[in-house]
Write an enzyme that holds these catalytic residues in place. Sequence first.
Site, PDB file in Angstrom:
ATOM      1  N   ASP A 181      -3.931  -9.153   6.525  1.00 23.71           N
ATOM      2  CA  ASP A 181      -2.812  -9.123   5.602  1.00 23.71           C
ATOM      3  C   ASP A 181      -3.413  -8.948   4.200  1.00 23.71           C
ATOM      4  O   ASP A 181      -4.590  -9.242   3.981  1.00 23.71           O
ATOM      5  CB  ASP A 181      -2.039 -10.436   5.706  1.00 23.71           C
ATOM      6  CG  ASP A 181      -0.960 -10.555   4.659  1.00 23.71           C
ATOM      7  OD1 ASP A 181      -0.178  -9.612   4.499  1.00 23.71           O
ATOM      8  OD2 ASP A 181      -0.911 -11.606   3.981  1.00 23.71           O
TER       9      ASP A 181
ATOM     10  N   ASP B 114      -1.582  -9.593   0.622  1.00 20.52           N
ATOM     11  CA  ASP B 114      -1.205 -10.568  -0.397  1.00 20.52           C
ATOM     12  C   ASP B 114      -1.500 -11.996   0.042  1.00 20.52           C
ATOM     13  O   ASP B 114      -1.122 -12.415   1.144  1.00 20.52           O
ATOM     14  CB  ASP B 114       0.279 -10.431  -0.718  1.00 20.52           C
ATOM     15  CG  ASP B 114       0.613  -9.075  -1.330  1.00 20.52           C
ATOM     16  OD1 ASP B 114       0.385  -8.913  -2.532  1.00 20.52           O
ATOM     17  OD2 ASP B 114       1.074  -8.194  -0.585  1.00 20.52           O
TER      18      ASP B 114
END
Length: 279
Positions: A78, A80
């Site tokens: 991922d 953020d």
Amino acid sequence: MNLVIQGGALPTFLLERIVAATGATAVEPCPPQVVRLRDARRTPEFVALTPLIEAEKLDWAFVEPGRKLTDFGLICFDMDSTLITIECIDELADFAGKKTEVSAITEAAMRGEIDYRESLCRRLALLAGLDARVLARVYGERLLFSEGARKLLDAAQAAGLRTAILSGGFTYFTERLRIELGFDFATSNELEIAGGKLTGRVIGDIVDAAAKARHLRRLRDELGLRREQVIAVGDGANDLPMLAESGLAVAYCAKPATRAKADVAINFGGLDSLLNLFA
């Protein structure tokens, strides 16, 4: 399974309770501040001890004995609050004077309280009319890599793993990170821009939790890998389907619901502490 606890001194009283809770047959000190418990089971009794483990600022992981980094073929991140320290959409909102409002929606989505698609649409609507030039300012002034991210990525690439960013964020950032860090693949949402300003919408289908999991499966199949040859790293509820498609699910500075479903919980160390799990 082996239970690896790392990050500091493990108090004797807590070690004894963990051994009893997991049925571990042996305790082995490893590199500095790392302890490996052989033949450990993840039981409800162990789960009940995790608040005590985390109170000592220790991280934990359940891994198969003898696994090496070279046993894996793909690692997916991922973006953020995982690969990088910020939530890009929150920083964009800061330039619009709406960071508090947008951050609250972001947090609710990461806890799984709001559907990701709904949360993204609500947050983007608040950014409509924002000058698109702030994208460059966020990337140049505020984007920082998470501790140990470069070291983990370098080690994975050196071991022959393919690398991917699977993000519900924005292509402006993921494409630059892909190029800068040498990722093999990246996918995210493309912001719609008209007249030099954000419209508050994205172009094409939204990359949500299901899409991230779908991209992981596609990459896994294209590379001819089995589930157990994939590592996935994330922090929020939006990452849970992606983590479920991997052989080693890593929750990094994650929400409680995400840690509960992960094989590895890194709350205090850097991303490179993942390397301590492998023989």
